[in-house]
Design an enzyme around this catalytic site. Sequence first.
Site, PDB file in Angstrom:
ATOM      1  N   VAL A  18       0.836  -1.209   0.000  1.00 51.79           N
ATOM      2  CA  VAL A  18       0.000   0.000   0.000  1.00 51.79           C
ATOM      3  C   VAL A  18       0.870   1.259   0.000  1.00 51.79           C
ATOM      4  O   VAL A  18       0.669   2.174  -0.812  1.00 51.79           O
ATOM      5  CB  VAL A  18      -0.958   0.016   1.216  1.00 51.79           C
ATOM      6  CG1 VAL A  18      -1.815   1.274   1.211  1.00 51.79           C
ATOM      7  CG2 VAL A  18      -1.832  -1.234   1.216  1.00 51.79           C
ATOM      8  N   LYS A 109      -6.702  -2.040   9.925  1.00 53.96           N
ATOM      9  CA  LYS A 109      -7.937  -2.611  10.502  1.00 53.96           C
ATOM     10  C   LYS A 109      -7.677  -3.322  11.819  1.00 53.96           C
ATOM     11  O   LYS A 109      -8.474  -3.246  12.749  1.00 53.96           O
ATOM     12  CB  LYS A 109      -8.589  -3.583   9.514  1.00 53.96           C
ATOM     13  CG  LYS A 109      -7.738  -4.813   9.225  1.00 53.96           C
ATOM     14  CD  LYS A 109      -7.964  -5.372   7.861  1.00 53.96           C
ATOM     15  CE  LYS A 109      -6.600  -5.560   7.240  1.00 53.96           C
ATOM     16  NZ  LYS A 109      -6.588  -5.823   5.843  1.00 53.96           N
ATOM     17  N   GLU A 137     -10.548   5.051   6.001  1.00 52.10           N
ATOM     18  CA  GLU A 137     -11.424   4.432   4.991  1.00 52.10           C
ATOM     19  C   GLU A 137     -10.846   3.138   4.421  1.00 52.10           C
ATOM     20  O   GLU A 137     -11.569   2.180   4.136  1.00 52.10           O
ATOM     21  CB  GLU A 137     -11.653   5.437   3.846  1.00 52.10           C
ATOM     22  CG  GLU A 137     -12.561   4.963   2.732  1.00 52.10           C
ATOM     23  CD  GLU A 137     -13.975   4.692   3.216  1.00 52.10           C
ATOM     24  OE1 GLU A 137     -14.663   5.636   3.578  1.00 52.10           O
ATOM     25  OE2 GLU A 137     -14.379   3.504   3.237  1.00 52.10           O
ATOM     26  N   VAL A 140     -11.313  -0.995   5.764  1.00 52.80           N
ATOM     27  CA  VAL A 140     -12.375  -1.962   5.456  1.00 52.80           C
ATOM     28  C   VAL A 140     -12.687  -1.927   3.971  1.00 52.80           C
ATOM     29  O   VAL A 140     -13.007  -0.858   3.429  1.00 52.80           O
ATOM     30  CB  VAL A 140     -13.666  -1.672   6.255  1.00 52.80           C
ATOM     31  CG1 VAL A 140     -14.756  -2.671   5.892  1.00 52.80           C
ATOM     32  CG2 VAL A 140     -13.395  -1.700   7.756  1.00 52.80           C
ATOM     33  N   GLY A 142     -10.888  -2.137   1.261  1.00 51.90           N
ATOM     34  CA  GLY A 142      -9.944  -1.504   0.333  1.00 51.90           C
ATOM     35  C   GLY A 142     -10.451  -0.223  -0.306  1.00 51.90           C
ATOM     36  O   GLY A 142     -10.670   0.776   0.380  1.00 51.90           O
ATOM     37  N   ILE A 144     -13.267   0.487  -1.628  1.00 57.04           N
ATOM     38  CA  ILE A 144     -14.715   0.767  -1.606  1.00 57.04           C
ATOM     39  C   ILE A 144     -15.047   1.817  -0.553  1.00 57.04           C
ATOM     40  O   ILE A 144     -14.722   1.639   0.624  1.00 57.04           O
ATOM     41  CB  ILE A 144     -15.525  -0.508  -1.287  1.00 57.04           C
ATOM     42  CG1 ILE A 144     -15.176  -1.625  -2.258  1.00 57.04           C
ATOM     43  CG2 ILE A 144     -17.013  -0.227  -1.303  1.00 57.04           C
ATOM     44  CD1 ILE A 144     -15.781  -2.979  -1.878  1.00 57.04           C
ATOM     45  N   GLU A 198      -2.285 -15.872   0.894  1.00 55.94           N
ATOM     46  CA  GLU A 198      -0.917 -15.884   1.433  1.00 55.94           C
ATOM     47  C   GLU A 198      -0.456 -17.333   1.623  1.00 55.94           C
ATOM     48  O   GLU A 198      -1.286 -18.240   1.711  1.00 55.94           O
ATOM     49  CB  GLU A 198      -0.909 -15.229   2.820  1.00 55.94           C
ATOM     50  CG  GLU A 198      -1.551 -13.875   2.873  1.00 55.94           C
ATOM     51  CD  GLU A 198      -0.537 -12.759   2.830  1.00 55.94           C
ATOM     52  OE1 GLU A 198       0.651 -13.020   3.067  1.00 55.94           O
ATOM     53  OE2 GLU A 198      -0.953 -11.621   2.545  1.00 55.94           O
ATOM     54  N   ASP A 209      -9.371 -11.650   9.661  1.00 57.87           N
ATOM     55  CA  ASP A 209      -9.355 -10.391   8.925  1.00 57.87           C
ATOM     56  C   ASP A 209     -10.782  -9.819   8.805  1.00 57.87           C
ATOM     57  O   ASP A 209     -11.022  -8.645   9.086  1.00 57.87           O
ATOM     58  CB  ASP A 209      -8.755 -10.660   7.530  1.00 57.87           C
ATOM     59  CG  ASP A 209      -8.851  -9.467   6.610  1.00 57.87           C
ATOM     60  OD1 ASP A 209      -8.018  -8.564   6.733  1.00 57.87           O
ATOM     61  OD2 ASP A 209      -9.783  -9.434   5.773  1.00 57.87           O
ATOM     62  N   LYS A 213     -12.778  -6.276  10.452  1.00 61.99           N
ATOM     63  CA  LYS A 213     -13.590  -5.351   9.645  1.00 61.99           C
ATOM     64  C   LYS A 213     -15.037  -5.306  10.157  1.00 61.99           C
ATOM     65  O   LYS A 213     -15.662  -4.243  10.164  1.00 61.99           O
ATOM     66  CB  LYS A 213     -13.537  -5.777   8.183  1.00 61.99           C
ATOM     67  CG  LYS A 213     -12.131  -5.612   7.589  1.00 61.99           C
ATOM     68  CD  LYS A 213     -11.984  -6.376   6.285  1.00 61.99           C
ATOM     69  CE  LYS A 213     -10.591  -6.185   5.702  1.00 61.99           C
ATOM     70  NZ  LYS A 213     -10.344  -7.083   4.557  1.00 61.99           N
TER      71      LYS A 213
END
Length: 439
Positions: A18, A109, A137, A140, A142, A144, A198, A209, A213
Amino acid sequence: MSDGEKPLKVAVLGCGSVGSQVVRLLEEQADDLGARIGAPLELVGVAVRRIDAPREVEVPAGLLTTDAMGLATRDDVDLVIEVIGGIEPARSLILAALKHGASVVTANKALLAEDGATLYAAADKAAGGEGRDLYYEAAVAGAIPILRPLRESLAGDRVTRVLGIVNGTTNFILDKMDTSGAGFTEALEEAQELGYAEADPTADVEGFDAAAKAAILASLAFHTRVTAADVYREGISDVTAADVASAREMGSVVKLLAIAELNDGAVSVRVHPAMIPRSHPLASVREAYNAVFVESEAAGQLMFYGPGAGGSPTASAVLGDLVTVARHRLAGTRGAGESSYADREVLPMGETLTRYAVAIDVDDRAGVLAAVATAFAEHGVSIKTVRQEGRGEDAQLVVVSHQATDAQLDATVEALRGMDIVRAVSSVMRVEGESDEHG
Ligand SMILES: NC(=O)c1ccc[n+]([C@@H]2O[C@H](COP(=O)([O-])OP(=O)(O)OC[C@H]3O[C@@H](n4cnc5c(N)ncnc54)[C@H](OP(=O)(O)O)[C@@H]3O)[C@@H](O)[C@H]2O)c1
């Protein structure tokens, strides 16, 4: 923007999937970002663990540092972007950055779901009580936009339920199982080969994960502090090809859902696989895409859909937040902080109302249907539909219940397993996304 406008100084902590894309977009879109904000952004440092590691982006000379704390607390830094991930050192860095008066954007997150309250409190106290922004933002789903819609666009409405497909890895695996008939292990291997999972897929396939979220979505939707520890969690590693086939026969598809809903004024928040009808908008979410389906009293049903991960999509959400908090800095204001005034009870899973679809291999003889129906009735669970399939050795009943508590449904399945006429309970799956007036 006038040429003489003083730049806002930006520090980026982390330069992985990222962070590298954040750095790239900051460079490539510098003019547009400056124009939209009303002042140029100046990247003053990028913190990493290893200075010499290969990077997906060329970081301007002299900007890389291993001293993340030094960078986050520089007196001249206005905006800090945290994209390291995990609990520490991310938490200490964010707290220190806020204390030093920076506004913070993060994609973290795990940290928000574990200890969001501490971060919010620090944001409120920042800059001598003036307060600073904490935006997240990207944490959660990515790219969206879903947290800002919950925090702002729907702030005048009453959200009643949020159903999300918020983990791309598990959606990819379940989609493969649905379209090809593959078992879980085979579908996971394919996801790993294609880079959707992964090497250690535990955080994704066991629902950790998605649970983080779910906690963030529930907190925002219901103005209540919900942490990852409050979220009931089941992953998809026990979902079998038979479960998926059984759903298919019923016109449904199995998805890993993050669910946050109101049950009699309390919050139920959970992550588990569930059948949803193929006519439900979430059923059309294929491969590694994400979507969040929101129901609210006034607006009705809303669906937010798009790429839920990946460096560039996630960086888009980070930069959207950056523009917002930068505008606030220039205007000398800040956005909304934590909203937890409703302080609703979070229900244990056993008390949550849900519905089950149960496939039961039974002896093919008179009285079986009545005996199975009695087992449901004895646990206070009423039956919505029963379908009988096969004959003789292959006789199977597929029972779909009306709403009952998860504890009642669980006890019913246990009782079925102990019955003489039941050869096996071959599939148990919760059912979501259908109306259930009866319950
Ligand atoms: N990847 C996605 O698709 C995605 C989607 C949504 C949200 N997120 C969130 O975004 C955040 C970042 O994820 P990512 O996938 O970009 O992670 P990543 O690829 O593992 O990158 C992490 C970066 O942090 C740096 N780092 C680690 N420890 C550090 C330390 N102690 N001090 C300074 N830098 C340190 C690493 O440095 P080195 O490069 O030197 O090792 C690396 O550049 C996480 O919170 C994640 O949950 C990611």
